[in-house]
Motif scaffolding. Structure first.
Motif: not given
Length: 130
Positions: A101-114
């Protein structure tokens, strides 16, 4: 609209020797647990198939797709899968497996970066722009 017999054989009979990655999306009326899934779109390397999930005797095309949609050997890439998954389960008894799920993947990447949990919804168009 696509008939079951027109779908790729590797999709209809998934196996470990022919692993597939497909793009996947559904459209419907109030898509989800109580809505109606009307159209399924399947994107392969060489073709895109539009599947009418309403027409057809006893939904034969959806019965034919069930093995692939539930298979661990077919990776389904989709954006915001929740309502699609609900519709498939409650309308056709299909339990999705091996989903990216690209939405979940995006959220995980954003969480890791922030460095903190991010719960923001991002549309597919905005995801592509980002």
């Amino acid at each position: 609209m696509t008939k079951a017999s027109e779908l790729p054989a590797a999709f209809l009979a998934p196996s470990p020797s022919s692993k597939l990655v497909i793009g996947f999306d559904n459209e419907g009326v109030k898509l989800g647990r109580d809505g109606t899934l009307c159209v399924m779109q399947l994107a392969f390397d060489d073709a895109i198939y539009i599947v009418d999930t309403i027409e057809g005797e006893e939904n034969l095309v959806m019965k034919a797709c069930k093995a692939a949609l539930e298979s661990e050997h077919v990776t389904k890439v989709i954006h915001d899968c929740k309502r699609d998954s609900e519709a498939l389960y409650f309308q056709f008894g299909i339990r999705l497996n091996n989903v990216v799920d690209t939405q979940i993947a995006y959220s995980l990447i954003e969480s890791q970066e922030q460095g903190k949990k991010v719960n923001d919804y991002i549309s597919f168009v905005d995801l592509l722009a980002d």
